[in-house]
Design a protein around this motif. Structure first.
Motif, PDB file in Angstrom:
ATOM      1  N   ILE A 159     -91.743 109.604 -34.672  1.00 33.12           N
ATOM      2  CA  ILE A 159     -93.130 109.178 -34.390  1.00 33.12           C
ATOM      3  C   ILE A 159     -93.514 108.021 -35.320  1.00 33.12           C
ATOM      4  CG2 ILE A 159     -95.565 109.875 -34.493  1.00 33.12           C
ATOM      5  CD1 ILE A 159     -94.659 112.697 -33.605  1.00 33.12           C
ATOM      6  N   GLU A 160     -93.144 108.161 -36.611  1.00 37.37           N
ATOM      7  CA  GLU A 160     -93.461 107.098 -37.571  1.00 37.37           C
ATOM      8  C   GLU A 160     -92.720 105.808 -37.210  1.00 37.37           C
ATOM      9  OE1 GLU A 160     -95.842 107.278 -39.870  1.00 37.37           O
ATOM     10  OE2 GLU A 160     -96.196 109.278 -39.052  1.00 37.37           O
ATOM     11  N   ARG A 161     -91.444 105.941 -36.790  1.00 31.31           N
ATOM     12  CA  ARG A 161     -90.690 104.744 -36.371  1.00 31.31           C
ATOM     13  C   ARG A 161     -91.379 104.060 -35.194  1.00 31.31           C
ATOM     14  NH1 ARG A 161     -86.151 107.889 -37.533  1.00 31.31           N
ATOM     15  NH2 ARG A 161     -85.856 108.591 -35.392  1.00 31.31           N
ATOM     16  N   GLN A 162     -91.860 104.877 -34.268  1.00 30.89           N
ATOM     17  CA  GLN A 162     -92.526 104.353 -33.075  1.00 30.89           C
ATOM     18  C   GLN A 162     -93.780 103.575 -33.459  1.00 30.89           C
ATOM     19  OE1 GLN A 162     -91.316 104.486 -30.179  1.00 30.89           O
ATOM     20  NE2 GLN A 162     -92.954 104.028 -28.758  1.00 30.89           N
ATOM     21  N   LYS A 163     -94.512 104.098 -34.477  1.00 31.63           N
ATOM     22  CA  LYS A 163     -95.763 103.453 -34.904  1.00 31.63           C
ATOM     23  C   LYS A 163     -95.516 102.069 -35.491  1.00 31.63           C
ATOM     24  CE  LYS A 163     -98.555 107.503 -36.144  1.00 31.63           C
ATOM     25  NZ  LYS A 163     -99.093 108.228 -37.305  1.00 31.63           N
ATOM     26  N   ILE A 164     -94.376 101.934 -36.216  1.00 34.22           N
ATOM     27  CA  ILE A 164     -94.165 100.653 -36.906  1.00 34.22           C
ATOM     28  C   ILE A 164     -93.396  99.643 -36.058  1.00 34.22           C
ATOM     29  CG2 ILE A 164     -94.291 101.633 -39.227  1.00 34.22           C
ATOM     30  CD1 ILE A 164     -91.248 101.580 -39.325  1.00 34.22           C
ATOM     31  N   LYS A 165     -93.039 100.045 -34.835  1.00 34.38           N
ATOM     32  CA  LYS A 165     -92.371  99.087 -33.936  1.00 34.38           C
ATOM     33  C   LYS A 165     -93.326  97.934 -33.653  1.00 34.38           C
ATOM     34  CE  LYS A 165     -89.004 101.659 -31.230  1.00 34.38           C
ATOM     35  NZ  LYS A 165     -88.730 102.242 -29.923  1.00 34.38           N
ATOM     36  N   THR A 166     -92.829  96.724 -33.815  1.00 36.81           N
ATOM     37  CA  THR A 166     -93.685  95.570 -33.527  1.00 36.81           C
ATOM     38  C   THR A 166     -93.006  94.704 -32.470  1.00 36.81           C
ATOM     39  OG1 THR A 166     -92.623  94.448 -35.357  1.00 36.81           O
ATOM     40  CG2 THR A 166     -94.722  95.507 -35.826  1.00 36.81           C
ATOM     41  N   GLY A 167     -93.662  93.629 -32.111  1.00 36.09           N
ATOM     42  CA  GLY A 167     -93.072  92.715 -31.139  1.00 36.09           C
ATOM     43  C   GLY A 167     -93.582  92.992 -29.740  1.00 36.09           C
ATOM     44  N   PRO A 168     -93.251  92.082 -28.816  1.00 37.43           N
ATOM     45  CA  PRO A 168     -93.769  92.198 -27.450  1.00 37.43           C
ATOM     46  C   PRO A 168     -93.099  93.318 -26.660  1.00 37.43           C
ATOM     47  CG  PRO A 168     -92.196  90.401 -27.608  1.00 37.43           C
ATOM     48  CD  PRO A 168     -92.364  90.944 -28.993  1.00 37.43           C
ATOM     49  N   LYS A 169     -93.770  93.743 -25.577  1.00 40.85           N
ATOM     50  CA  LYS A 169     -93.139  94.668 -24.628  1.00 40.85           C
ATOM     51  C   LYS A 169     -92.053  93.903 -23.871  1.00 40.85           C
ATOM     52  CE  LYS A 169     -95.472  98.432 -25.352  1.00 40.85           C
ATOM     53  NZ  LYS A 169     -96.507  99.015 -24.549  1.00 40.85           N
ATOM     54  N   ARG A 170     -91.022  94.641 -23.424  1.00 43.82           N
ATOM     55  CA  ARG A 170     -89.875  94.000 -22.753  1.00 43.82           C
ATOM     56  C   ARG A 170     -89.758  94.536 -21.330  1.00 43.82           C
ATOM     57  NH1 ARG A 170     -85.919  92.218 -26.465  1.00 43.82           N
ATOM     58  NH2 ARG A 170     -84.229  93.056 -25.214  1.00 43.82           N
ATOM     59  N   CYS A 171     -89.617  93.639 -20.360  1.00 44.43           N
ATOM     60  CA  CYS A 171     -89.504  94.108 -18.976  1.00 44.43           C
ATOM     61  C   CYS A 171     -88.346  93.425 -18.247  1.00 44.43           C
ATOM     62  CB  CYS A 171     -90.817  93.914 -18.216  1.00 44.43           C
ATOM     63  SG  CYS A 171     -91.064  92.254 -17.580  1.00 44.43           S
ATOM     64  N   LEU A 172     -87.913  94.077 -17.157  1.00 42.30           N
ATOM     65  CA  LEU A 172     -86.877  93.545 -16.269  1.00 42.30           C
ATOM     66  C   LEU A 172     -87.538  93.299 -14.917  1.00 42.30           C
ATOM     67  CD1 LEU A 172     -83.770  93.132 -15.602  1.00 42.30           C
ATOM     68  CD2 LEU A 172     -83.780  95.536 -14.914  1.00 42.30           C
ATOM     69  N   VAL A 173     -87.306  92.112 -14.307  1.00 40.66           N
ATOM     70  CA  VAL A 173     -87.897  91.780 -13.003  1.00 40.66           C
ATOM     71  C   VAL A 173     -86.859  92.001 -11.914  1.00 40.66           C
ATOM     72  CG1 VAL A 173     -88.822  89.914 -11.573  1.00 40.66           C
ATOM     73  CG2 VAL A 173     -89.574  90.159 -13.948  1.00 40.66           C
ATOM     74  N   VAL A 174     -87.253  92.740 -10.853  1.00 43.01           N
ATOM     75  CA  VAL A 174     -86.359  93.023  -9.713  1.00 43.01           C
ATOM     76  C   VAL A 174     -86.990  92.426  -8.458  1.00 43.01           C
ATOM     77  CG1 VAL A 174     -85.273  94.825  -8.311  1.00 43.01           C
ATOM     78  CG2 VAL A 174     -85.554  95.172 -10.777  1.00 43.01           C
ATOM     79  N   CYS A 175     -86.175  91.700  -7.662  1.00 46.40           N
ATOM     80  CA  CYS A 175     -86.705  91.097  -6.440  1.00 46.40           C
ATOM     81  C   CYS A 175     -85.699  91.241  -5.298  1.00 46.40           C
ATOM     82  CB  CYS A 175     -86.994  89.619  -6.686  1.00 46.40           C
ATOM     83  SG  CYS A 175     -88.480  89.082  -5.826  1.00 46.40           S
ATOM     84  N   ALA A 176     -86.191  91.418  -4.080  1.00 52.23           N
ATOM     85  CA  ALA A 176     -85.295  91.597  -2.920  1.00 52.23           C
ATOM     86  C   ALA A 176     -85.070  90.288  -2.184  1.00 52.23           C
ATOM     87  CB  ALA A 176     -85.901  92.632  -1.978  1.00 52.23           C
ATOM     88  N   SER A 177     -85.985  89.358  -2.341  1.00 47.06           N
ATOM     89  CA  SER A 177     -85.939  88.163  -1.472  1.00 47.06           C
ATOM     90  C   SER A 177     -85.292  86.959  -2.151  1.00 47.06           C
ATOM     91  CB  SER A 177     -87.362  87.821  -1.015  1.00 47.06           C
ATOM     92  OG  SER A 177     -88.227  87.775  -2.109  1.00 47.06           O
ATOM     93  N   GLY A 178     -84.341  87.228  -3.045  1.00 48.27           N
ATOM     94  CA  GLY A 178     -83.590  86.130  -3.649  1.00 48.27           C
ATOM     95  C   GLY A 178     -84.089  85.741  -5.025  1.00 48.27           C
ATOM     96  N   MET A 179     -83.263  84.961  -5.739  1.00 46.15           N
ATOM     97  CA  MET A 179     -83.570  84.606  -7.116  1.00 46.15           C
ATOM     98  C   MET A 179     -84.761  83.654  -7.224  1.00 46.15           C
ATOM     99  SD  MET A 179     -81.840  86.349  -9.147  1.00 46.15           S
ATOM    100  CE  MET A 179     -82.022  85.551 -10.730  1.00 46.15           C
ATOM    101  N   GLY A 180     -85.034  82.921  -6.129  1.00 42.04           N
ATOM    102  CA  GLY A 180     -86.171  81.997  -6.169  1.00 42.04           C
ATOM    103  C   GLY A 180     -87.470  82.722  -6.442  1.00 42.04           C
ATOM    104  N   SER A 181     -87.723  83.793  -5.670  1.00 38.71           N
ATOM    105  CA  SER A 181     -88.974  84.538  -5.857  1.00 38.71           C
ATOM    106  C   SER A 181     -88.951  85.314  -7.182  1.00 38.71           C
ATOM    107  CB  SER A 181     -89.214  85.494  -4.679  1.00 38.71           C
ATOM    108  OG  SER A 181     -88.121  86.352  -4.503  1.00 38.71           O
ATOM    109  N   ALA A 182     -87.760  85.731  -7.623  1.00 42.81           N
ATOM    110  CA  ALA A 182     -87.649  86.419  -8.915  1.00 42.81           C
ATOM    111  C   ALA A 182     -88.059  85.475 -10.038  1.00 42.81           C
ATOM    112  CB  ALA A 182     -86.216  86.909  -9.133  1.00 42.81           C
ATOM    113  N   ARG A 183     -87.634  84.213  -9.957  1.00 41.90           N
ATOM    114  CA  ARG A 183     -88.005  83.244 -10.992  1.00 41.90           C
ATOM    115  C   ARG A 183     -89.502  82.952 -10.947  1.00 41.90           C
ATOM    116  NH1 ARG A 183     -84.857  83.685 -14.735  1.00 41.90           N
ATOM    117  NH2 ARG A 183     -85.462  81.704 -15.656  1.00 41.90           N
ATOM    118  N   LEU A 184     -90.071  82.958  -9.713  1.00 39.65           N
ATOM    119  CA  LEU A 184     -91.516  82.743  -9.565  1.00 39.65           C
ATOM    120  C   LEU A 184     -92.282  83.844 -10.321  1.00 39.65           C
ATOM    121  CD1 LEU A 184     -93.898  81.231  -8.224  1.00 39.65           C
ATOM    122  CD2 LEU A 184     -93.640  82.791  -6.282  1.00 39.65           C
TER     123      LEU A 184
END
Length: 640
Positions: A400-425
């Protein structure tokens, strides 16, 4: 100086803020008037020894030290006097209960109740009440009190259970490793013999590459000393043949045999094979870790790993602590549980001298420890006691203490079905909207999802529904992000903590109530909450189920009861202050905060847990809250 004055001095020395006469009266179970007299006498004694008690109007009493050297010398005399007093006449109910248990466990034959009452300077009716408490505690060890007319009472139970109880009640759990036995008048061993046993243990675990915690070494040391005394008096433990056979071929049995051979040579006593097996059980399941960075598979066997993950799943479902993927926690719990599961297999307990401190300082971690303990019970079929839960809570508290001191931005993965163009958008839209608050780690097409790594990913943003169960949350959005989509993502990116005061409702605060028992308090609160439609019929039963695992009194006159599993459709707190304390397990309680967490909640409740922890830990604040007459006063105190 009498025992009450000693208790007052100890409380004043430990307090970070002034203590009221009401608080000190509750600790000693006397009236405020008696306490004021005791404080007056204490001040007179201290004034000759470099200190004094200052009375601060409207606030309470505070210890003031003028001459540190003089006061320290006086303290040494007081501690010696207190030790002599405590060994002769126990005063508080819990002390008398512990004294009775010690006397019954150490008696060679029967003990008469009248003789015990005279010995403790108490009435027959008082000792009968204390005996009820002693019976309850002994019952936890499957020890019963056998009564015989004209002879008295005798503690009876299996030799193993009697020894476990001795380890818990005859030796002070709060002392440093080995100290309690070295100083104990109850041990028939000479100090140099005990020192030799200690050295033998240390040498053998070092020679054989076995890693044990300080607590585990202390347990082993106490076990051998008690075994020596019991064997000398003709008492032996027994094991089923199959269990014995399982242990005989283990490396740990060989280490135990070496320890015993050296102890036998020193003490001139013979340990039977079953006694050696029980010593081996203390060593079973330990593992040496040389690497600073290790893979989970290297140190945690698959069956133990499954238990750990089941426990963490349950903790996450009920408390939403965000620690389920903490690799350090998974390894530390795995290493702890391997020997623990072995202990349960052979019916052995473990002592935890930090238990009360853990419950008071880390109530949320202790609650998570209970959830993990229940998962462990399902796996082992054995009852998990508070000592073990305390150790689980330490590992969880660190996460719990480790979780509290975690800093930095949230990290996400983008998934798209209609090709890499829309994923980059999507990628660029998210970057422009959230900037440094969000790190888009990667973009991938749906069909490649099974090859993606979710290590260090907080959530997935997808333009199509994902049927597979992923280890992180999935936010489904439109390819062209609208305001509603951005709001959904924002909830994950920005820690949106609800104000703690949203949980403090005037209609759920019941001040200065007059109840005699814990049950009366809980039934009253459950009825009031049911009237408001906040809880259903099963609520009170779930609260009692949680109390049965471990009482929710955390010391400092505070209890935080709650159901064992979430029962309500919203998260809320209900408060009840009492005119006089009630007994809650083995502690007195006057401030009750009933907590109910919403079923399937995803809200961040850390701020609420933090405030509850602050209240539990602050004796002065509790005393002020007990005196308030209105909701407005209560809130003002918390705001301050």
């Amino acid at each position: 100086m009498n025992f009450r004055m000693m208790t007052i001095l100890r409380e004043l020395m430990a307090a970070r803020s002034p203590l009221t006469s009401d608080y000190l009266a509750n600790i000693n179970q006397v009236t405020s008037r008696t306490t004021r007299e005791d404080v007056k006498l204490l001040d007179a004694v201290l004034s000759k020894n470099g200190a004094g008690v200052e009375s601060i109007r409207g606030t309470g009493y505070k210890l003031v030290i003028d001459d540190d050297q003089n006061f320290r010398k006086y303290l040494q005399d007081v501690l010696q006097e207190e030790a002599e007093y405590e060994t002769s006449i126990p005063s508080l109910p819990e002390e008398r209960t512990a004294y009775l248990i010690k006397r019954l466990l150490l008696a060679e034959g029967y003990l008469k109740l009248d003789d015990l009452a005279d010995e403790m300077h108490i009435s027959k009716s008082t000792i009968q009440n204390d005996l009820k408490n002693a019976k309850k505690i002994l019952n936890n060890y499957d020890i019963t009190l056998e009564g015989r007319p004209n002879y008295g009472l005798k503690a009876t139970g299996s030799e193993v259970k009697l020894r476990f109880c001795m380890a818990e009640y005859i030796f002070d759990r709060s002392e440093e490793v080995g100290e309690s036995l070295l100083n104990s008048q109850l041990s028939s061993l000479a100090k140099e013999d005990l020192s030799s046993i200690w050295k033998i243990i240390m040498n053998q675990i070092k020679e054989n590459g076995i890693t044990l915690s300080d607590i585990a070494i202390n347990n082993l040391f106490i076990h051998i000393a008690i075994a020596y005394q019991r064997i000398k008096n003709g008492y032996h433990v027994s094991l089923y043949n199959k269990e014995l056979d399982d242990i005989l071929d283990k490396k740990e049995f060989e280490v135990a045999r070496k320890i015993v051979e050296r102890v036998e040579g020193r003490l001139n006593v013979t340990f039977p094979q079953t006694e050696i097996a029980y010593i081996a059980i203390h060593l079973l399941g330990t593992k040496m870790i040389n690497q600073t960075s290790v893979e989970i598979e290297q140190v945690v066997e698959d069956d133990v790993y499954q238990v750990v993950m089941t426990a963490l799943d349950r903790i996450e479902n009920k408390l939403r602590l965000g620690i389920k993927q903490d690799q350090e926690l998974i390894i530390s719990l795995g290493l702890h549980l391997k020997p623990a599961i072995n202990r349960y297999k052979y019916g052995m307990n473990i002592r935890n001298p930090m238990l009360e401190d853990i419950k008071t300082s880390y109530p949320l971690a202790f609650e998570a420890g209970i959830i993990a303990g229940l998962a462990l019970e399902d796996h082992t079929g054995a009852k998990i006691d508070e000592n073990e839960i305390g150790y689980l809570a330490l590992h969880i508290g660190a996460a719990i203490e480790r979780q509290k001191i975690k800093t930095g931005p949230k990290r996400c993965l983008v998934v798209c079905a209609s090709g890499m163009g829309s994923a980059r958008l999507l990628f660029y839209k998210l970057k422009s909207q959230f900037g440094e608050k969000l790190n888009v780690v990667d973009t991938t097409e749906y069909y490649k999802l099974n090859a993606a790594s979710f290590h260090n990913i907080d959530f997935v943003v997808s333009s199509i529904p994902i049927q597979e169960e992923l280890p992180v949350p999935v936010i489904v959005v439109n390819t062209i992000l609208g305001d509603a989509d951005l709001k959904k993502i924002e909830g994950f990116v920005i820690d949106n903590k609800q104000s703690i005061y949203d949980y403090f409702r005037k209609e759920q605060m019941f001040l200065n109530q007059n109840f005699e028992t814990k049950e009366e308090v809980l039934e009253f609160l459950a009825d009031k909450l049911a009237e408001r439609g906040l809880v259903e019929e099963t609520f009170l039963e779930a609260v009692y189920e949680r109390e049965a695992v471990a009482p929710t009194a955390f010391g400092n006159l505070v209890a935080v009861p709650h159901p064992i599993t979430p029962q309500s459709n919203q998260t809320f707190l209900a408060f009840c202050t009492l005119r006089k304390p009630v007994l809650w397990g083995e502690k007195r309680v006057q401030f009750v905060c009933l907590l109910s967490v919403e079923k399937n909640s995803t809200a961040d409740l850390q701020s609420m847990y933090d405030l509850l922890g602050t209240v539990i830990d602050d004796a002065s604040l509790v005393q002020k809250l007990l005196k308030v007459q209105s909701y407005e006063e209560f809130i003002d105190l918390l705001v301050q």
